[in-house]
Design a protein around this motif. Structure first.
Motif, PDB file in Angstrom:
ATOM      1  N   SER A 124     114.689  44.629 -34.171  1.00 28.01           N
ATOM      2  CA  SER A 124     115.803  45.182 -34.954  1.00 28.01           C
ATOM      3  C   SER A 124     116.226  44.152 -35.992  1.00 28.01           C
ATOM      4  N   ARG A 144     117.677  42.178 -39.236  1.00 24.52           N
ATOM      5  CA  ARG A 144     118.973  42.334 -39.890  1.00 24.52           C
ATOM      6  C   ARG A 144     118.983  41.567 -41.211  1.00 24.52           C
ATOM      7  N   GLU A 155     118.756  46.568 -40.342  1.00 24.14           N
ATOM      8  CA  GLU A 155     120.206  46.683 -40.210  1.00 24.14           C
ATOM      9  C   GLU A 155     120.889  45.842 -41.298  1.00 24.14           C
ATOM     10  N   ASP A 195     124.117  43.947 -42.625  1.00 24.69           N
ATOM     11  CA  ASP A 195     125.395  43.328 -42.278  1.00 24.69           C
ATOM     12  C   ASP A 195     126.099  42.932 -43.567  1.00 24.69           C
ATOM     13  N   ASP A 237     118.520  37.974 -34.852  1.00 23.12           N
ATOM     14  CA  ASP A 237     117.685  38.998 -35.485  1.00 23.12           C
ATOM     15  C   ASP A 237     117.764  38.973 -37.011  1.00 23.12           C
ATOM     16  N   THR A 238     118.559  38.073 -37.563  1.00 24.53           N
ATOM     17  CA  THR A 238     118.680  38.009 -39.020  1.00 24.53           C
ATOM     18  C   THR A 238     117.393  37.441 -39.617  1.00 24.53           C
TER      19      THR A 238
END
Length: 508
Positions: free
Chosen positions: A120, A122, A143, A145, A166-167
């Motif tokens: 996932s 990010r 995702e 942010d 997960d970034t």
């Protein structure tokens, strides 16, 4: 309705006459009176050169550079020029794309695909980042942010706090499109390096002019590949490099960083597909036109165009500051003049350090949206119409979080000749807008995005006078959109664009 496929072919001169008639209804792309969408250097002969170069390579296909080495040579030359201008080193590599959105999508793809084990991934961006990052996240299932900003620039500490295991990418702007301010790139770069995360600088909008503004004395922070921790940067040549539409550059600090950007597929009986960018077939026309443009203007030419732009910005900013009813919303330190009503909420001015951009789950509160018209200030959306009536075409921007509505002016070198006329017209337009007063938004039924149907859009378009294709009086429309939460605004505009893009449209 125009018949694009007549039973018998039509003579070429008739077709060109039809095209000229269609173009007569467009906003002016030259002349320094359109402050969005197009970039005009006001250089004699440049259009003819670019058209000729485009024609020479229009049918060249970028799918296979071994078949058309001329295109490969031009692409490498453009990448080299961008790397030289934007702090690249000997390991810097790049790709030519169709525009800033494609460059940003590819930057996100490269970061995502560099970490296949992260299920996932990010992406961390400030609230002022270009909407193309949201598009990239949507397309690539990353995702997003979005971090509130400090004043009008990215908050480095808040972005650091948003980082998770997960970034895969952090991004910031140089400058931001809406306000023309440069994010604190060196501070964010340190954070990215400490976490071992890629950091992309979106310089699509102003990256080709910022280096020249710095040479002219503008006080701008470091923002390019020379800043340790910056791993990629994008710049559009069809903006302040003044090339025709359809050319952007995505630079990576090394080949290792670029490698995940590529797509390759051999699992079918045809040719093995290998693409550095999203498109497979690409016309060489825009690339050749960009090559000709850069070669024609040259470094000293771009410095002179930047000087004219900088002087024009100063004239326009002074006009805003001298006019009662409006004020500068952001420092006019790059190539943007952003103005607001002087009665609009000033909590997000850059000198007070207030946070902005933290919308709730539905976006801006519709009940609290500021239409920009109160007491002695000018209603921004009425003002945009008044300016258009005087031949000045601007870009209204809706309220966002704590930020009030604004009017955005993208300033180009062509404005150097028209800027002195803007001051008087601005004062006259503001006076007329104040006399008209704020728009009274007509009563609308409670709406949710799910309620937006083609029938409802057609009815709204008819009631607002848009069904016939007249877009000259938009204050009421913009006021309605401004009052709508972002999700509803998105649904309304998507429905309206779909309403326009059909063969049965009244003006098709």
């Amino acid at each position: 309705m125009i018949d694009a496929l007549p039973e018998k072919g039509v003579p070429g001169e008739q077709i060109l006459a039809e095209l000229r008639e269609l173009r007569a209804g467009d906003l002016p792309t030259h002349g320094g009176r359109l402050f969005a969408y197009v970039y005009d250097p006001a250089l004699d002969g440049l259009d003819d050169l670019a058209r000729a170069a485009h024609a020479l390579s229009a049918h060249v296909n970028g799918l296979d550079p071994t078949a058309f080495p001329s295109l490969l040579a031009m692409e490498n030359a453009l990448v080299g020029a961008a790397a030289k201008l934007l702090g690249g080193g000997p390991e810097t590599v790049g790709s030519v794309t169709s525009g800033g959105t494609e460059s940003l999508i590819l930057a996100v793809k490269a970061a995502r695909d560099a970490h296949p084990a992260i299920r996932s991934p990010r992406l961390v961006v400030p609230a002022t980042a270009h909407a193309a990052f949201a598009k990239a996240a949507h397309y690539l299932r990353v995702e997003l942010d979005t971090v509130p900003v400090h004043g009008l620039t990215a908050d480095a500490e808040a972005m650091a706090a948003a980082i998770t295991p997960d970034t895969v990418l952090i991004a910031a702007s140089a400058p931001s499109y809406a306000h023309g301010v440069v994010d604190p790139i060196p501070e964010i770069a340190v954070i990215a390096a400490e976490h071992g995360i890629r950091f992309h600088v979106d310089a699509c909008f102003g990256g080709w002019i910022l280096p020249y503004l710095r040479r002219l004395g503008a006080d701008l922070p470091g923002f390019d590949l020379s800043v340790p921790g910056v791993t990629s940067i994008s710049v559009d040549l069809h903006k302040y490099a003044y090339a025709p539409k359809g050319v952007s550059i995505l630079l990576h600090a090394s080949e290792e960083l670029r490698r995940p950007q590529y797509f390759a597929y051999a699992g079918w009986p045809g040719y093995t597909m290998i693409n550095p960018v999203i498109s497979s077939t690409r016309s060489g026309g825009p690339i050749a036109a960009a090559y000709a443009t850069l070669r024609s203007i040259g470094d000293t030419g771009y410095l002179e165009l930047a000087r004219k732009t900088r002087e024009s910005v100063a004239v326009l900013a002074a006009a805003v500051e001298a006019t009662d009813g409006v004020r500068l919303y952001a420092p006019a330190g790059t190539s943007v003049v952003c103005l607001a009503s002087d009665t609009a909420d000033t909590d997000t001015d850059t000198d007070d350090g207030a946070d902005a951009g933290g919308a709730d789950a539905d976006g801006a509160d519709a009940d609290g949206a500021d239409t920009g018209g109160a007491d002695t200030g000018a209603d921004l959306f009425v003002l945009a119409d008044e300016l258009a009536a005087r031949g000045w075409h601007t870009q209204p921007q809706m309220a966002f979080g704590d930020m009030p509505p604004t009017i955005h002016l993208t300033v180009t070198a062509a404005v150097h000749a028209t800027a002195p006329d803007f001051a008087a017209d601005l004062a006259d337009a503001v006076a007329a807008a104040k006399a008209r007063g704020p728009v009274e938004v007509p009563p609308l039924p409670p709406l949710t995005p799910e309620m937006i149907t083609p029938e409802l859009i057609a009815s709204l378009a008819e009631g607002l006078g848009l069904a016939g294709g007249d877009f000259t009086q938009m204050a009421t429309v913009n006021s309605i959109l401004n009052a709508a939460p972002p999700a509803l605004r998105e649904a309304l505009l998507a429905g309206f664009l779909s309403f326009l893009q059909r063969p049965a449209a009244p003006f098709a």
